[in-house]
Design a protein around this motif. Structure first.
Motif: not given
Ligand code: ZN
Length: 253
Positions: A5, A7, A93, A202
């Motif tokens: 995960h 971005h 997500e 994240d």
């Protein structure tokens, strides 16, 4: 090891994405999952997948995304999945966040439609939660959702962890566990088998302890693997081997 995960499509990485990926690879991160948040993000994600190796994608509308600003976003997602469902690994997500201003009722409606899409294409989902475990589990049950996925940035009790695991979900383990104050989550994870976990940063959010105030990047993933190995009293090699196998089983099983 795999960052399940991050971005990398966000503007925070526009200036030095090549460097970030190269440095992450040097620290041992060999694969990246970029979850989707907005229609413009999906385009950038596709560019990155074409430019770099070892990038997996998920497309979805993040609960922070204000669909009232872009009412056609869901039909854009429907169209995007029609075209690209074979080159992505999940829908996400997606989820529910009780701390943002968008009414939960609206979020629940958008989540429901995305769970339908995931079901249609038989894809797992990447779920975002914040003070919403109860409602998320209700939604999964209502849709009888059976393709599993990842509970992004899992935090919560052992009981909550186990109810997701029973539904075929893996728990995303991130920077939270590097903070001693996250005692409930640390306790829950130490009671659950490593077979149910994947690693994540994240990035650019959720800084690892000691790096607060800085942009987070996948380079820090080894610090999370190390913290998890200490918590579970096992070796870092075992954490990396098992979480990699879990990821492969979920998405490429
Ligand atoms: Zn995220």
């Amino acid at each position: 090891m795999i960052d399940s995960h991050c971005h990398l499509d966000l503007a925070a990485f526009d200036d030095d994405i090549a460097t970030v990926i190269r440095r992450s690879e040097h620290t041992g991160v060999s694969r990246f999952l970029i979850p989707g948040t907005t229609p413009s993000g999906w385009q950038r994600q596709r560019q990155l997948q074409q430019q770099y190796e070892h990038i997996d994608l998920a497309f979805g509308l993040h609960p922070y995304f204000d669909t009232s600003m872009q009412p056609d976003a869901l039909s854009a997602l429907t169209h995007c999945l029609q075209q690209h469902h074979q080159s992505i690994v999940a829908v996400g997500e997606i989820g529910l966040d009780a701390t943002v201003s968008t009414p939960l009722k609206v979020q629940q409606d958008i989540l429901a439609q995305q769970l339908e899409l995931a079901t249609e294409y038989q894809l797992p989902v990447i779920l975002h939660h914040r003070k919403s475990h109860h409602l998320l589990q209700q939604a999964l049950k209502q849709h009888n959702f059976s393709y599993g996925g990842i509970i992004h940035a899992f935090s919560g009790s052992q009981q909550v962890a186990e109810s997701y695991i029973e539904r075929g979900f893996l728990l995303g383990v991130g920077g939270t566990i590097t903070y001693p104050r996250a005692s409930k989550t640390r306790q829950a994870l130490s009671a659950v088998a490593l077979e149910n976990m994947v690693l994540e940063t994240d990035a650019p959010d959720m800084p690892v302890a000691g790096y607060q105030g800085q942009r987070n990047t996948p380079e820090r993933l080894p610090l999370i693997a190390e913290a998890l190995s200490t918590l579970l009293k096992t070796s870092q090699e075992q954490v990396v081997r098992q979480t990699t196998a879990n990821y492969q089983r979920l998405f490429f099983g």
